[in-house]
Motif scaffolding. Structure first.
Motif, PDB file in Angstrom:
ATOM      1  N   CYS A 193       0.832  -1.202   0.000  1.00 42.05           N
ATOM      2  CA  CYS A 193       0.000   0.000   0.000  1.00 42.05           C
ATOM      3  C   CYS A 193       0.871   1.258   0.000  1.00 42.05           C
ATOM      4  CB  CYS A 193      -0.916  -0.019   1.222  1.00 42.05           C
ATOM      5  SG  CYS A 193      -2.060   1.366   1.329  1.00 42.05           S
ATOM      6  N   PHE A 194       1.939   1.242   0.788  1.00 45.95           N
ATOM      7  CA  PHE A 194       2.838   2.397   0.854  1.00 45.95           C
ATOM      8  C   PHE A 194       3.533   2.622  -0.484  1.00 45.95           C
ATOM      9  CE2 PHE A 194       7.150   4.071   1.755  1.00 45.95           C
ATOM     10  CZ  PHE A 194       6.784   5.318   2.246  1.00 45.95           C
ATOM     11  N   LEU A 195       3.977   1.547  -1.122  1.00 45.50           N
ATOM     12  CA  LEU A 195       4.650   1.685  -2.416  1.00 45.50           C
ATOM     13  C   LEU A 195       3.691   2.209  -3.483  1.00 45.50           C
ATOM     14  CD1 LEU A 195       6.855  -1.552  -2.476  1.00 45.50           C
ATOM     15  CD2 LEU A 195       7.580   0.799  -2.007  1.00 45.50           C
ATOM     16  N   ARG A 196       2.448   1.791  -3.433  1.00 48.95           N
ATOM     17  CA  ARG A 196       1.466   2.308  -4.391  1.00 48.95           C
ATOM     18  C   ARG A 196       1.201   3.792  -4.154  1.00 48.95           C
ATOM     19  NH1 ARG A 196      -2.705  -2.879  -4.299  1.00 48.95           N
ATOM     20  NH2 ARG A 196      -1.531  -4.172  -5.794  1.00 48.95           N
ATOM     21  N   TYR A 197       1.225   4.192  -2.899  1.00 43.10           N
ATOM     22  CA  TYR A 197       1.098   5.621  -2.586  1.00 43.10           C
ATOM     23  C   TYR A 197       2.272   6.392  -3.183  1.00 43.10           C
ATOM     24  CZ  TYR A 197       2.942   9.348   0.416  1.00 43.10           C
ATOM     25  OH  TYR A 197       3.566  10.473   0.878  1.00 43.10           O
TER      26      TYR A 197
END
Length: 411
Positions: A193-197
């Motif tokens: 999720c953080f990488l997609r952000y």
């Protein structure tokens, strides 16, 4: 002054830095119906804090949240002030937490000191809320994981995604090899999720996403636990006993049992969410920021109305379910909803500890009555039918009782 009996400084002192907010602070204590002794303790802490701020050379418009931490961690343990005592840590912290809110409302809001880490997590949280619509509990859990991850990889410095390698991610997720699969899946999901952000804000994280470990999702070997009809009846009868806030507890139980609501959704219900004329209830605190209109069952409506008319404190906030202890009239949280049901379990002598079982129970009962799966998904607030299927897993014995014979097959 050494720890001991407090000297309650209840008179206004124009020389105290926080004197301009004393009136509003006293009013907040009075409105919250805090006990007189608690009011005295809280005000003494705020008075002490105001004197300390003045000695530190802090102006009223320059008070920061870190000043509270400095006061509690550095000053209070060794306080030798002539006209103050140290008090206890819990009371001091609660008093100053309330002060923050009062200062916000009176135009003297404390400024917050933010590190690069704080700023990054704040932006990440905003993206999860605004773009993906994750619930507050999910966002908080993922922010905690990402904070641990960033501390282990780049520290508290400015976050540069180029400083993070695939091996850093794998090492964090896998650890020393003793982590359970479910734990590893939670860590992997948060980092994904953080990488997609970061991808949304323009970073090239494709290689990191491609190499992200994907722990397998274990298939449940057992069916989700549900309550039998007799157990549901016993649970509802347990609220007939006489105990404090019985009506509130019963109304909460009916929302969970009759509507399959999550604890956070029950806590978030407001008076405007109920349309008494049309017999509907709007659930606006579901995952994914969905606002669903559900039928308000007669039994559920009666329980809520009974609480509002005969037990709910007035005046209070717009939320239906509010606190009955200081600060009285403020919204309850999801933990209060969960605690209400766990107390009912204990009254029945059950050793269960999950409130979510009530959602599984409702979904299973609806399916047993022949309710179409898409309708069950709407009631449960699920975007995907795959999620609903998890809630409605049935054993073969039950399925064989309701299944129809295959045309042309053996009867």
């Amino acid at each position: 002054m050494r720890p001991g009996k407090r000297k309650f400084m209840l008179k206004d002192d124009p020389g105290n830095l926080l004197a301009p907010v004393f009136g509003a602070y006293r009013q907040r204590l009075s409105d919250g119906k805090y006990a007189p002794k608690v009011q005295a303790l809280y005000f003494a802490t705020v008075f002490h804090f105001g004197d300390w701020l003045k000695t530190e050379g802090v102006a009223l418009g320059q008070v920061q949240d870190r000043n509270i931490q400095q006061f509690l961690a550095d000053h209070m343990p060794s306080c030798e002030c002539d006209r103050h005592t140290r008090g206890d840590t819990h009371t001091n912290r609660a008093a100053l937490h309330l002060l923050e809110r009062v200062m916000q409302d009176t135009g003297f809001a404390m400024t917050r000191t933010t590190t690069p880490m704080d700023a990054e997590l704040s932006r990440f949280d905003a993206k999860m809320r605004e773009v993906w619509g994750y619930s507050e509990s999910t966002r908080a859990a993922r922010c905690r994981i990402i904070k641990r991850f960033l501390m282990a990889t780049v520290g508290t410095q400015n976050i540069d995604i180029n400083d993070i390698s695939g091996s850093d991610i794998s090492r964090f997720i896998i650890g020393d090899g003793t982590r359970s699969t479910s734990c590893a899946r939670g860590l992997s999901g948060a980092i994904r999720c953080f990488l997609r952000y970061r991808q949304l804000i323009g970073d090239n994280v494709t290689p990191l996403l491609a190499g992200l470990p994907r722990p397998p999702r274990p298939k449940p070997s057992t069916l989700p636990e549900v309550l039998k009809d007799v157990e549901v009846d016993a649970l509802l009868r347990s609220f007939s006993a006489d105990f404090p806030q019985r009506r509130r507890a019963f109304a909460i139980a009916r929302c969970l049992i009759d509507l399959g609501m999550r604890s956070s959704e029950v806590a978030g219900l407001t008076l405007d969410d109920i349309d008494w004329a049309y017999g509907t209830i709007r659930v606006t605190h579901r995952k994914g920021r969905r606002a669903d209109i559900l039928p308000l069952l007669e039994a559920t409506g009666k329980a809520i109305a009974d609480y509002i008319l005969h037990e709910r404190p007035a005046p209070a906030c717009p939320n239906i379910f509010v606190r009955h202890r200081p600060p009285i009239g403020e919204p309850v949280g999801r933990r209060a909803v969960q605690t209400t049901m766990l107390a009912a379990y204990r009254r029945l002598g059950w050793d269960r500890s999950q409130v979510h079982i009530l959602r599984h129970t409702l979904a299973t009962r609806l399916l047993a009555k022949g309710t179409p799966m898409p309708v069950i998904a709407d009631v449960m607030g699920h975007r995907s039918l795959d999620t609903t299927v998890i809630y409605t897993k049935l054993d073969r014995a039950w399925l064989s009782k309701v299944s129809l014979a295959w045309p042309g097959g053996a009867q």
